[in-house]
Design a protein around this motif. Structure first.
Motif, PDB file in Angstrom:
ATOM      1  N   ARG A 103       3.807  11.252  60.786  1.00 59.14           N
ATOM      2  CA  ARG A 103       4.404  10.921  59.406  1.00 59.14           C
ATOM      3  C   ARG A 103       4.932  12.290  59.002  1.00 59.14           C
ATOM      4  O   ARG A 103       5.835  12.245  58.232  1.00 59.14           O
ATOM      5  N   THR A 104       3.979  13.358  59.505  1.00 59.68           N
ATOM      6  CA  THR A 104       4.958  14.622  59.109  1.00 59.68           C
ATOM      7  C   THR A 104       4.503  15.679  60.282  1.00 59.68           C
ATOM      8  O   THR A 104       3.704  15.304  61.015  1.00 59.68           O
ATOM      9  N   ALA A 105       5.168  16.671  60.381  1.00 63.24           N
ATOM     10  CA  ALA A 105       5.299  17.605  61.453  1.00 63.24           C
ATOM     11  C   ALA A 105       5.546  19.012  60.940  1.00 63.24           C
ATOM     12  O   ALA A 105       6.635  19.343  60.448  1.00 63.24           O
ATOM     13  N   PHE A 106       4.732  20.056  61.151  1.00 61.36           N
ATOM     14  CA  PHE A 106       4.888  21.328  60.753  1.00 61.36           C
ATOM     15  C   PHE A 106       5.699  21.964  62.106  1.00 61.36           C
ATOM     16  O   PHE A 106       4.799  22.237  62.852  1.00 61.36           O
ATOM     17  N   VAL A 107       6.899  22.492  61.995  1.00 58.37           N
ATOM     18  CA  VAL A 107       7.540  22.859  63.095  1.00 58.37           C
ATOM     19  C   VAL A 107       8.006  24.356  62.770  1.00 58.37           C
ATOM     20  O   VAL A 107       8.604  24.539  61.747  1.00 58.37           O
ATOM     21  N   ARG A 108       7.950  25.105  63.726  1.00 60.55           N
ATOM     22  CA  ARG A 108       8.751  26.573  63.765  1.00 60.55           C
ATOM     23  C   ARG A 108       9.281  26.902  64.941  1.00 60.55           C
ATOM     24  O   ARG A 108       9.457  25.996  65.946  1.00 60.55           O
ATOM     25  N   SER A 109      10.502  27.706  64.921  1.00 63.78           N
ATOM     26  CA  SER A 109      11.053  27.956  66.234  1.00 63.78           C
ATOM     27  C   SER A 109      10.310  28.814  67.274  1.00 63.78           C
ATOM     28  O   SER A 109       9.456  29.522  66.846  1.00 63.78           O
ATOM     29  N   THR A 110      10.431  28.551  68.493  1.00 62.04           N
ATOM     30  CA  THR A 110       9.515  29.340  69.564  1.00 62.04           C
ATOM     31  C   THR A 110      10.127  30.796  69.471  1.00 62.04           C
ATOM     32  O   THR A 110      11.506  31.216  69.111  1.00 62.04           O
ATOM     33  N   SER A 111       9.480  31.551  70.091  1.00 62.00           N
ATOM     34  CA  SER A 111      10.171  33.087  70.529  1.00 62.00           C
ATOM     35  C   SER A 111      10.954  33.106  71.570  1.00 62.00           C
ATOM     36  O   SER A 111      11.405  34.306  71.967  1.00 62.00           O
ATOM     37  N   SER A 112      11.289  32.124  72.317  1.00 64.26           N
ATOM     38  CA  SER A 112      12.237  31.923  73.527  1.00 64.26           C
ATOM     39  C   SER A 112      13.582  31.945  72.912  1.00 64.26           C
ATOM     40  O   SER A 112      13.914  31.692  71.661  1.00 64.26           O
ATOM     41  N   LYS A 113      14.399  32.171  73.910  1.00 59.94           N
ATOM     42  CA  LYS A 113      15.629  32.643  73.348  1.00 59.94           C
ATOM     43  C   LYS A 113      16.396  31.570  73.338  1.00 59.94           C
ATOM     44  O   LYS A 113      17.785  31.179  73.122  1.00 59.94           O
ATOM     45  N   ARG A 114      15.926  30.428  73.834  1.00 59.48           N
ATOM     46  CA  ARG A 114      16.469  28.853  73.767  1.00 59.48           C
ATOM     47  C   ARG A 114      16.270  28.189  72.666  1.00 59.48           C
ATOM     48  O   ARG A 114      16.866  27.103  72.311  1.00 59.48           O
ATOM     49  N   SER A 115      15.664  28.971  71.484  1.00 61.26           N
ATOM     50  CA  SER A 115      15.645  28.268  70.149  1.00 61.26           C
ATOM     51  C   SER A 115      14.891  26.814  70.061  1.00 61.26           C
ATOM     52  O   SER A 115      15.511  26.235  69.487  1.00 61.26           O
ATOM     53  N   GLU A 116      13.952  26.666  71.010  1.00 65.69           N
ATOM     54  CA  GLU A 116      13.206  25.453  70.641  1.00 65.69           C
ATOM     55  C   GLU A 116      12.394  25.372  69.756  1.00 65.69           C
ATOM     56  O   GLU A 116      11.885  26.346  69.144  1.00 65.69           O
ATOM     57  N   GLY A 117      12.027  24.095  69.188  1.00 68.38           N
ATOM     58  CA  GLY A 117      10.858  23.952  68.440  1.00 68.38           C
ATOM     59  C   GLY A 117       9.479  23.734  68.829  1.00 68.38           C
ATOM     60  O   GLY A 117       9.294  23.362  69.963  1.00 68.38           O
ATOM     61  N   GLN A 118       8.550  24.440  68.093  1.00 69.05           N
ATOM     62  CA  GLN A 118       7.147  24.395  68.452  1.00 69.05           C
ATOM     63  C   GLN A 118       6.394  23.664  67.190  1.00 69.05           C
ATOM     64  O   GLN A 118       6.534  24.100  66.135  1.00 69.05           O
ATOM     65  N   ILE A 119       5.809  22.494  67.437  1.00 66.28           N
ATOM     66  CA  ILE A 119       5.100  21.684  66.454  1.00 66.28           C
ATOM     67  C   ILE A 119       3.580  22.250  66.624  1.00 66.28           C
ATOM     68  O   ILE A 119       3.020  22.611  67.291  1.00 66.28           O
ATOM     69  N   LEU A 120       3.183  22.669  65.287  1.00 65.34           N
ATOM     70  CA  LEU A 120       2.051  23.435  65.014  1.00 65.34           C
ATOM     71  C   LEU A 120       0.931  22.402  64.453  1.00 65.34           C
ATOM     72  O   LEU A 120      -0.204  22.710  64.839  1.00 65.34           O
ATOM     73  N   ALA A 121       1.174  21.430  63.678  1.00 64.38           N
ATOM     74  CA  ALA A 121       0.278  20.551  63.313  1.00 64.38           C
ATOM     75  C   ALA A 121       1.184  19.233  62.821  1.00 64.38           C
ATOM     76  O   ALA A 121       2.317  19.348  62.405  1.00 64.38           O
ATOM     77  N   ALA A 122       0.259  18.223  63.073  1.00 65.94           N
ATOM     78  CA  ALA A 122       0.971  16.646  62.726  1.00 65.94           C
ATOM     79  C   ALA A 122       0.209  16.004  61.757  1.00 65.94           C
ATOM     80  O   ALA A 122      -1.097  16.164  61.852  1.00 65.94           O
ATOM     81  N   ASN A 123       0.894  15.121  61.038  1.00 71.86           N
ATOM     82  CA  ASN A 123       0.325  14.270  59.972  1.00 71.86           C
ATOM     83  C   ASN A 123      -0.486  15.142  59.153  1.00 71.86           C
ATOM     84  O   ASN A 123      -1.725  14.751  58.542  1.00 71.86           O
ATOM     85  N   VAL A 124       0.138  16.028  58.501  1.00 68.61           N
ATOM     86  CA  VAL A 124      -0.471  16.803  57.462  1.00 68.61           C
ATOM     87  C   VAL A 124      -0.010  16.328  56.158  1.00 68.61           C
ATOM     88  O   VAL A 124       1.464  16.146  55.913  1.00 68.61           O
ATOM     89  N   ASP A 125      -0.643  16.359  55.002  1.00 70.29           N
ATOM     90  CA  ASP A 125      -0.312  15.979  53.753  1.00 70.29           C
ATOM     91  C   ASP A 125      -0.166  17.189  52.709  1.00 70.29           C
ATOM     92  O   ASP A 125       0.741  17.214  51.938  1.00 70.29           O
ATOM     93  N   HIS A 126      -0.835  18.134  52.917  1.00 72.21           N
ATOM     94  CA  HIS A 126      -0.888  19.511  52.440  1.00 72.21           C
ATOM     95  C   HIS A 126      -0.900  20.703  53.092  1.00 72.21           C
ATOM     96  O   HIS A 126      -1.580  20.822  54.055  1.00 72.21           O
ATOM     97  N   ALA A 127       0.163  21.636  53.118  1.00 75.47           N
ATOM     98  CA  ALA A 127       0.430  22.712  53.682  1.00 75.47           C
ATOM     99  C   ALA A 127       0.124  23.910  52.874  1.00 75.47           C
ATOM    100  O   ALA A 127       0.595  24.352  51.827  1.00 75.47           O
ATOM    101  N   VAL A 128      -1.142  24.476  53.071  1.00 78.55           N
ATOM    102  CA  VAL A 128      -1.765  25.577  52.291  1.00 78.55           C
ATOM    103  C   VAL A 128      -1.394  26.922  52.914  1.00 78.55           C
ATOM    104  O   VAL A 128      -1.721  27.235  53.885  1.00 78.55           O
ATOM    105  N   VAL A 129      -0.538  27.583  52.063  1.00 80.38           N
ATOM    106  CA  VAL A 129       0.004  28.938  52.492  1.00 80.38           C
ATOM    107  C   VAL A 129      -0.941  30.114  51.900  1.00 80.38           C
ATOM    108  O   VAL A 129      -1.108  30.209  50.677  1.00 80.38           O
TER     109      VAL A 129
END
Length: 374
Positions: A103-129
């Motif tokens: 339903r939702t996915a928190f994604v950041r780019s990886t540290s690799s030079k290929r600029s891939e995405g890395q999913i950190l958490a799935a199906n999240v309703d609230h992102a608490v920073v």
């Protein structure tokens, strides 16, 4: 299907719903799982992932399963904490056969030079920073986290942790206001795991689904998680006296059931928070700039020295901090670069735009020198 088989199936469905309800199982998930149910698979939610293995909570209890069948070499398609999955009912080892559409996915780019995405958490309703008040506020980093949070599809909120270290209410109020300016449309409040300030508000939010805790090491995420859980579940270490930075106490993403309802995913401290195709998220974080831009004379205004620029006018009148515009530009450039690395057509458009601007710059220089264009 016989009457006894129907009754057995109904009983199994009821047991599953009862056992998994605290983890967020609902009728929509049950409907999505139906094809795997017909294959005899068990539904479950991933509560921890570690090197190709994951812990999955099912109606039969928590099981250890292998994820080798679920695209192991694509960072965006691997099983992650928060996923709902189909697990084999038996076997040694047992395998996860698939995960349900997220339903939702928190994604950041990886540290690799290929600029891939890395999913950190799935199906999240609230992102608490989580942002520590024990260190100087980095509003640019807050905006970066919020861009990813909005892009994920979750509702972000910012909690300013360790509020007890800023006892002066006026100073604390100013800090909250500074963050609110950088987080339009996002709830911002101070919390203290030591005094309990703000915990009731956070617990009420977290009870409404799945929440993920995000932030740098030393932001107090694990301490906050323990306070919400009501017990010392997560390991906690003191921050360094030299620079106020924390050590990585949480090394995996863990999904935990909260006593007041809802579930919480605690994550390791994030040093690198690269954007990954977060155009919508950036626009949401800087909504006031994009709204102002609609009033610019030119639709492609760069908000620099163009006549009739509504954004520059707002800065001149003190309605918009110049820092916000610079942060907006920085995140847009970064996001464009990431997207361009995986989109050949966009790369061509960017090169064409560079050539056009270069030609305009050369023409302007010739004009200043008294020359003329051929």
């Amino acid at each position: 299907m016989t009457s006894s088989s129907s009754s057995s199936s109904t009983a199994t469905t009821t047991v599953t719903a009862t056992a998994l309800a605290p983890y967020g199982w609902d009728e929509a998930w049950a409907e999505a799982f139906a094809p795997y149910d017909a294959q005899g698979m068990l539904p479950g939610r991933v509560v921890r992932v570690d090197r190709g293995q994951c812990d999955v909570v099912t109606a039969d209890g928590t099981v250890r399963a292998d994820t080798a069948f679920v695209i192991p070499h694509d960072p965006m398609r691997v099983v992650c904490t928060g996923d709902w999955v189909a697990v084999e009912p038996e076997g040694n080892p047992r395998y996860v056969r698939a995960y349900l559409p997220r339903r939702t996915a928190f994604v950041r780019s990886t540290s690799s030079k290929r600029s891939e995405g890395q999913i950190l958490a799935a199906n999240v309703d609230h992102a608490v920073v989580a942002v520590s008040l024990a260190a100087e506020l980095d509003l640019g980093r807050v905006e970066r986290f919020l861009a990813l949070a909005w892009e994920s599809g979750a509702q972000p909120l910012v909690v300013l942790t360790k509020a007890d270290l800023v006892p002066d209410p006026v100073t604390r109020s100013h800090l909250v206001q500074d963050v609110e300016t950088s987080a339009p449309g996002v709830p911002v409040f101070a919390v203290s795991a030591q005094t309990g300030e703000g915990l009731d508000v956070l617990a009420a939010v977290a009870s409404g689904g799945t929440s993920v805790l995000l932030g740098q090491s030393g932001a107090g995420k694990s301490t906050l998680a323990n306070a919400l859980l009501g017990e010392e579940v997560m390991d906690v270490r003191a921050v360094r006296d030299v620079d106020g930075k924390g050590r990585h106490t949480t090394t995996t993403r863990n999904l935990l059931v909260l006593p007041g309802g809802g579930v919480l995913i605690d994550t390791p401290g994030l040093r690198g928070v690269g954007l990954y195709d977060a155009t919508t998220g950036v626009g949401q974080v800087f909504a006031e700039i994009e709204e102002l831009a609609e009033g610019c004379r030119f639709h492609d205004c760069a908000h620099e020295s163009e006549p009739g620029c509504a954004v520059q006018e707002a800065i001149a009148e003190g309605e918009l901090p110049h820092r916000r515009l610079e942060s907006y530009r920085k995140l847009l450039r970064e996001n464009q670069r990431i997207v361009a690395q995986s989109d050949a057509r966009l790369r061509a458009e960017i090169r064409k735009d560079w050539k056009r601007k270069g030609a305009q710059a050369r023409a302007a220089m010739e004009f200043k020198r008294g020359g003329h264009r051929r």
